[in-house]
Design an enzyme around this catalytic site. Structure first.
Site, short mmCIF file in Angstrom:
data_model
loop_
_atom_site.label_atom_id
_atom_site.label_comp_id
_atom_site.label_asym_id
_atom_site.label_seq_id
_atom_site.Cartn_x
_atom_site.Cartn_y
_atom_site.Cartn_z
N LYS A 66 -5.47 -4.38 -9.02
CA LYS A 66 -6.33 -4.95 -7.96
C LYS A 66 -7.16 -3.88 -7.29
O LYS A 66 -8.38 -4.03 -7.16
CB LYS A 66 -5.46 -5.66 -6.92
N ASN A 67 -6.51 -2.81 -6.85
CA ASN A 67 -7.23 -1.85 -6.02
C ASN A 67 -8.25 -1.03 -6.81
O ASN A 67 -9.15 -0.44 -6.21
CB ASN A 67 -6.26 -0.95 -5.26
N ARG B 93 -10.96 -6.65 2.40
CA ARG B 93 -11.09 -5.26 2.81
C ARG B 93 -12.11 -4.52 1.95
O ARG B 93 -12.93 -3.75 2.42
CB ARG B 93 -9.70 -4.63 2.67
N ARG C 106 -6.66 0.09 10.78
CA ARG C 106 -7.52 0.23 9.60
C ARG C 106 -8.97 0.59 9.94
O ARG C 106 -9.91 -0.14 9.59
CB ARG C 106 -7.46 -1.04 8.72
N ASP D 193 2.51 -0.03 -0.29
CA ASP D 193 2.40 -1.42 -0.77
C ASP D 193 3.71 -1.92 -1.40
O ASP D 193 3.83 -3.11 -1.67
CB ASP D 193 1.26 -1.54 -1.79
C1 UD1 Z 1 -5.92 0.99 0.25
C2 UD1 Z 1 -5.40 -0.20 -0.51
C3 UD1 Z 1 -4.12 -0.72 0.12
C4 UD1 Z 1 -3.11 0.40 0.27
C5 UD1 Z 1 -3.73 1.61 0.94
C6 UD1 Z 1 -2.79 2.81 0.95
C7 UD1 Z 1 -7.45 -1.17 -1.33
C8 UD1 Z 1 -8.42 -2.28 -1.27
N1 UD1 Z 1 -6.42 -1.23 -0.48
O1 UD1 Z 1 -6.24 0.53 1.56
O2 UD1 Z 1 -3.58 -1.72 -0.74
O3 UD1 Z 1 -2.04 -0.06 1.08
O4 UD1 Z 1 -4.93 1.99 0.27
O5 UD1 Z 1 -2.44 3.15 -0.35
O6 UD1 Z 1 -7.55 -0.27 -2.14
N2 UD1 Z 1 -7.72 5.59 7.75
C9 UD1 Z 1 -8.41 6.08 8.84
N3 UD1 Z 1 -9.78 6.09 8.78
C10 UD1 Z 1 -10.47 5.65 7.68
C11 UD1 Z 1 -9.74 5.15 6.58
C12 UD1 Z 1 -8.37 5.13 6.64
O7 UD1 Z 1 -7.82 6.48 9.83
O8 UD1 Z 1 -11.69 5.70 7.69
C13 UD1 Z 1 -6.25 5.54 7.80
C14 UD1 Z 1 -5.73 4.10 7.74
O9 UD1 Z 1 -5.71 3.49 9.00
C15 UD1 Z 1 -4.34 4.31 7.18
C16 UD1 Z 1 -4.53 5.51 6.24
O10 UD1 Z 1 -5.74 6.15 6.64
O11 UD1 Z 1 -3.47 4.68 8.20
C17 UD1 Z 1 -4.66 5.13 4.78
O12 UD1 Z 1 -5.69 4.18 4.62
P1 UD1 Z 1 -6.48 3.99 3.25
O13 UD1 Z 1 -5.87 4.84 2.20
O14 UD1 Z 1 -7.93 4.14 3.54
O15 UD1 Z 1 -6.18 2.50 2.93
P2 UD1 Z 1 -7.18 1.39 2.49
O16 UD1 Z 1 -8.27 1.99 1.66
O17 UD1 Z 1 -7.53 0.55 3.66
#
Ligand code: UD1
Length: 433
Positions: free
Chosen positions: A23-24, A96, A125, A308
């Site tokens: 999926k991701n 997302r 997020r 996850d």
């Molecule tokens: C992606 C996955 C999700 C998975 C996660 C962690 C997708 C669509 N989703 O989510 O299934 O649980 O990775 O493996 O691929 N953060 C910030 N600022 C940002 C971006 C992230 O502070 O600009 C923080 C988030 O709040 C979180 C951490 O970084 O605490 C990790 O987030 P991230 O790896 O970006 O997760 P997603 O891409 O949202």
């Protein structure tokens, strides 16, 4: 339509299950097809509602989509007539990964407008790291009325350090940097298997990206990208969900079409719990006949234990012999499902990001609600191992990320059925795939 799962627990899973495309990776690869301005053939695309949403958004943007074969998940996407950099469809707010259109539009035409993304409510997020990356490349970014606007005269390569190894930010910055002038370096990049898969896809489209899978990614901007054929990697999280379901139901299952090295963090934890594991080239056999030993888990970025798979593991540990702990270090509110598990008899307390799980002999079926995608999958495992009947509501979350989950479980001997509850907005989504 709104649906629920009705599960009668207590049946050990047995047989073989084949894992679908990740999926991701898929949800990033689809928006990235606009960078090609040509034809991409994607294989092993999972049939999940997040993919369906993205295909609908691509179609609204002017892409032509042709389903070649649903069995192998093959789709042809022609983005040569996408002549906009504005993704303003309301569909954008329903997942997302719609934020990937920002990086892709910026990369393609130095400009982007997109409605802010939705997705599972598992914490704040923010997308500040995505924005920081776009700005470092020379874009001006503004957020107004739930829309993001980004524009640049030209994008120039830059050195970008991520304060957190964010999956989304790493991928989005790669999109924007593919055709920027000069070189971009992303330091403290995410190393998840789907980040590597997306980089491989971009390289197949003509990008020049090195180092994906390590914490430093180097991108040399190219002038143009082109269409390609690409097969999505197997889904690490779907594989882990089935591995945990096999162990939790005291079953014996071969989980095939996975990449065993992607599963190491889970596999070693399962062995620590006393579960039988046999690793093959592209499969893992999981067998178990007892309550697990209590263990401690800390979620981490790859190659650590994935956030996850935190919820499905918590369900299994709810019947452990002894007391386990799970420390969630990635998202701040990923324990909402615990309330639902308590209804089933689990003894779990949550303090801030730490769950303390006192094992009970057995869970009991009742009515529960999926609070997000992975929590929904975890509740399915809870239902499969519980005594009696479990009804799971709000399963739309589960359909966002699991390809035909009940069919796969039925084939393994589970007693699970999907029934209708009432109509909702999903009926208005064109069923492209
Ligand atoms: C992606 C996955 C999700 C998975 C996660 C962690 C997708 C669509 N989703 O989510 O299934 O649980 O990775 O493996 O691929 N953060 C910030 N600022 C940002 C971006 C992230 O502070 O600009 C923080 C988030 O709040 C979180 C951490 O970084 O605490 C990790 O987030 P991230 O790896 O970006 O997760 P997603 O891409 O949202």
């Amino acid at each position: 339509m709104n649906e629920k799962f009705v599960i009668t627990g207590g049946k050990p899973l047995s047989g073989t299950v084949s894992i679908s495309g990740a999926k991701n990776a898929a949800v990033a690869i689809l928006p990235a097809t606009i960078l090609a301005k040509g034809v991409c053939t994607i294989e092993n695309l999972p049939q999940i509602s997040d993919v369906r949403l993205l295909l609908n958004i691509l179609k609204e943007l002017g892409a032509k989509i042709e389903v070649i074969d649903t069995a192998s998940g093959s789709i042809r996407i022609d983005t040569s007539e996408v002549n906009t950099c504005h993704a303003t469809s309301q569909l954008m707010t329903r997942l997302r990964a719609s934020y990937y259109f920002v990086g892709a539009f910026l990369g393609l035409c130095n400009e982007a407008e997109a409605l802010l993304p939705g997705g599972c409510a598992i914490g704040k997020r923010p997308i500040d790291l995505h924005i920081k990356g776009f700005e470092a490349l020379g874009a001006k970014v503004e957020i107004e009325n739930a829309s993001l606007f980004a524009s640049a005269k030209e994008l120039n390569g830059a050195d970008i350090y991520l304060d957190q190894a964010s999956v989304g930010a790493t991928i989005n910055i790669m999109f924007a940097a593919c055709m920027a002038n000069g070189r971009t370096t992303i330091t403290n990049a995410a190393k998840e298997p789907h980040v590597v898969d997306v980089a491989n896809f971009l390289n197949r489209m003509g990008a020049n990206i090195r180092g994906a899978g390590t914490d430093t990614i180097r991108i040399r901007g190219v002038k143009k990208m082109h269409g390609c054929s690409y097969s999505v990697i197997p889904d690490q999280i779907e594989a882990g969900t089935f591995m945990l379901a096999a162990a939790a139901t005291k079953g014996d299952v071969i989980v095939q079409n996975l990449i065993p090295v992607h599963m190491e963090a889970l596999t070693t934890k399962l062995i620590e719990m006393g579960v039988g594991i046999v690793r093959g080239d592209d499969y893992i056999r999981v067998f178990n006949d007892r309550r697990p030993k209590a263990v401690n888990i800390k979620t981490l970025v790859y190659p650590g234990y994935p956030t996850d798979l935190q919820q499905p593991a918590c369900v299994f540990l709810s019947i452990a012999e002894g007391t386990s702990t799970i420390l969630e270090t990635i998202f701040e509110s990923r324990f909402k499902y615990v309330e639902e598990l308590r209804k089933m008899g689990a003894n779990i307390t949550v303090t801030d990001r730490l769950a303390t799980i006192k094992g009970v002999p057995q869970l009991k079926g009742t009515s529960v609600r999926a609070t997000d995608l992975r929590a929904g999958a975890a509740l399915i495992i809870a239902g499969l191992m519980a005594e009696g009947e479990t009804q799971i509501y709000d399963i739309g979350y589960i359909d966002r990320g699991y390809d035909h989950i009940e069919d796969k479980l039925l084939a393994l001997g589970a007693d699970i059925r999907r029934t209708k509850v009432e109509d909702n907005e999903d009926d208005h989504l064109e069923y492209i795939y």
